[in-house]
Design a protein around this motif. Structure first.
Motif, PDB file in Angstrom:
ATOM      1  N   ARG A   7      28.041  -5.089 -13.538  1.00 28.16           N
ATOM      2  CA  ARG A   7      29.393  -4.774 -13.063  1.00 28.16           C
ATOM      3  C   ARG A   7      30.456  -5.445 -13.919  1.00 28.16           C
ATOM      4  O   ARG A   7      31.498  -4.847 -14.225  1.00 28.16           O
ATOM      5  CB  ARG A   7      29.556  -5.204 -11.605  1.00 28.16           C
ATOM      6  CG  ARG A   7      30.900  -4.789 -11.005  1.00 28.16           C
ATOM      7  CD  ARG A   7      31.023  -5.205  -9.556  1.00 28.16           C
ATOM      8  NE  ARG A   7      31.037  -6.655  -9.412  1.00 28.16           N
ATOM      9  CZ  ARG A   7      31.147  -7.279  -8.237  1.00 28.16           C
ATOM     10  NH1 ARG A   7      31.210  -6.577  -7.119  1.00 28.16           N
ATOM     11  NH2 ARG A   7      31.158  -8.594  -8.175  1.00 28.16           N
TER      12      ARG A   7
ATOM     13  N   LYS B   7      30.498   6.139  -8.457  1.00 24.23           N
ATOM     14  CA  LYS B   7      31.241   4.954  -8.054  1.00 24.23           C
ATOM     15  C   LYS B   7      30.358   3.802  -7.596  1.00 24.23           C
ATOM     16  O   LYS B   7      30.866   2.738  -7.260  1.00 24.23           O
ATOM     17  CB  LYS B   7      32.231   5.318  -6.943  1.00 24.23           C
ATOM     18  CG  LYS B   7      33.340   6.254  -7.416  1.00 24.23           C
ATOM     19  CD  LYS B   7      34.386   6.465  -6.345  1.00 24.23           C
ATOM     20  CE  LYS B   7      35.516   7.338  -6.851  1.00 24.23           C
ATOM     21  NZ  LYS B   7      36.576   7.529  -5.833  1.00 24.23           N
ATOM     22  N   HIS B   8      29.063   4.017  -7.540  1.00 22.02           N
ATOM     23  CA  HIS B   8      28.194   2.913  -7.164  1.00 22.02           C
ATOM     24  C   HIS B   8      26.903   2.995  -7.963  1.00 22.02           C
ATOM     25  O   HIS B   8      26.518   4.056  -8.450  1.00 22.02           O
ATOM     26  CB  HIS B   8      27.881   2.935  -5.665  1.00 22.02           C
ATOM     27  CG  HIS B   8      26.812   3.921  -5.293  1.00 22.02           C
ATOM     28  ND1 HIS B   8      27.062   5.260  -5.141  1.00 22.02           N
ATOM     29  CD2 HIS B   8      25.486   3.759  -5.061  1.00 22.02           C
ATOM     30  CE1 HIS B   8      25.941   5.884  -4.826  1.00 22.02           C
ATOM     31  NE2 HIS B   8      24.967   5.010  -4.774  1.00 22.02           N
TER      32      HIS B   8
ATOM     33  N   CYS C 203      22.750   1.111  -8.016  1.00 20.53           N
ATOM     34  CA  CYS C 203      21.816   0.382  -7.152  1.00 20.53           C
ATOM     35  C   CYS C 203      20.694  -0.198  -7.995  1.00 20.53           C
ATOM     36  O   CYS C 203      20.500   0.178  -9.152  1.00 20.53           O
ATOM     37  CB  CYS C 203      21.251   1.301  -6.070  1.00 20.53           C
ATOM     38  SG  CYS C 203      20.151   2.595  -6.697  1.00 20.53           S
TER      39      CYS C 203
END
Length: 251
Positions: free
Chosen positions: A242, A211-212, A214
């Motif tokens: 994104r 879900k993320h 970096c």
């Protein structure tokens, strides 16, 4: 790898990392994520006995997985050409399969995995042809498809990054994929586009395996990291990733 005492220390470091992760969750500032690991051994040492050394790495990783499971954590092995048993895409898969635990996966860093395509520390596992030229974008993307189709099912964490196709090592750290700034003119990756090979399956559907994401920006001097423009360019690149591959969930 290493001695029994060294491997015991490795597992203990994983336990400490998981304990810290638990505390961060309890404080409400960590809602997911993984604990990163690597084999802490060079490809040269691994190559002295590939079969048994892979078994030893897998045994140590299994012990670490058991510890992580007690904390409800997953371990992500970051594939880099500098780590024995993780130094090529095929060696990485062999190691993950040998571990055979549900709470271990692959941490894909766009800068480091680029070197898998070139077979830097494992010429026999090279994906791109020996006479490959960077202007051959179509061939490069076919190589990315081969690489990501093999490693994507294992991928549980993802680092957006740039690489100029060269290697870098500092001090005692073996050479690994060189990280570049997001807008480096020598960067070989079309970051927003190429991230999609990791974030989408072969049919173009988002995997939503994590879900993320970096930005991985190691190797930069402090004077670069303290410039506002550096972060403006990083965040701009992350937003583009994104926009192309992100999604929204209900609160």
């Amino acid at each position: 790898m290493g001695s029994q005492e060294e491997r015991k220390r490795f597992v203990e470091m994983v336990r400490k990392s998981c304990h810290i992760a638990k505390k961060l969750k309890e404080l409400g500032i960590r809602h997911g994520g993984v604990v990163r690991i690597d084999s802490a051994s060079s490809p040269q040492n691994w190559a002295a006995d590939p079969v048994n050394n892979t078994k030893l790495i897998a045994q140590t990783f299994r012990e670490a997985c058991d510890v992580a499971d007690d904390y409800g954590e997953k371990l992500a092995a970051e594939g880099e050409i500098c780590w024995g048993g993780m130094h090529s895409w095929k060696a990485m898969i062999d190691t993950l399969e040998a571990v055979n635990r549900p709470n271990i996966g692959f941490q894909a860093d766009m800068a480091h995995t680029l070197l898998y395509l070139l077979g830097y520390n494992s010429p026999e596992d090279r994906i791109l042809p020996a006479d490959f030229e960077w202007k051959d974008r179509a061939i490069f993307e076919e190589g990315l498809k081969t690489l990501t189709s093999a490693l994507r099912p294992w991928t549980i964490d993802f680092h957006v990054a740039q690489n100029d196709g060269t290697v870098h090592g500092t001090g005692s750290h073996d050479k690994t994929g060189r990280h570049c700034l997001a807008t480096d003119p020598n960067g070989r990756l079309d970051i927003p586009n190429d991230a999609g090979y990791w974030l989408r399956d072969e049919n173009g559907k988002l995997t939503k395996a994590f879900k993320h994401i970096c930005w991985d920006g190691c190797m930069f001097p402090n004077e670069v990291m303290t410039q506002q423009q550096t972060w403006n360019e990083i965040l701009s690149t992350m937003i583009k990733v994104r926009q192309l591959h992100g999604w929204y969930e209900a609160e």
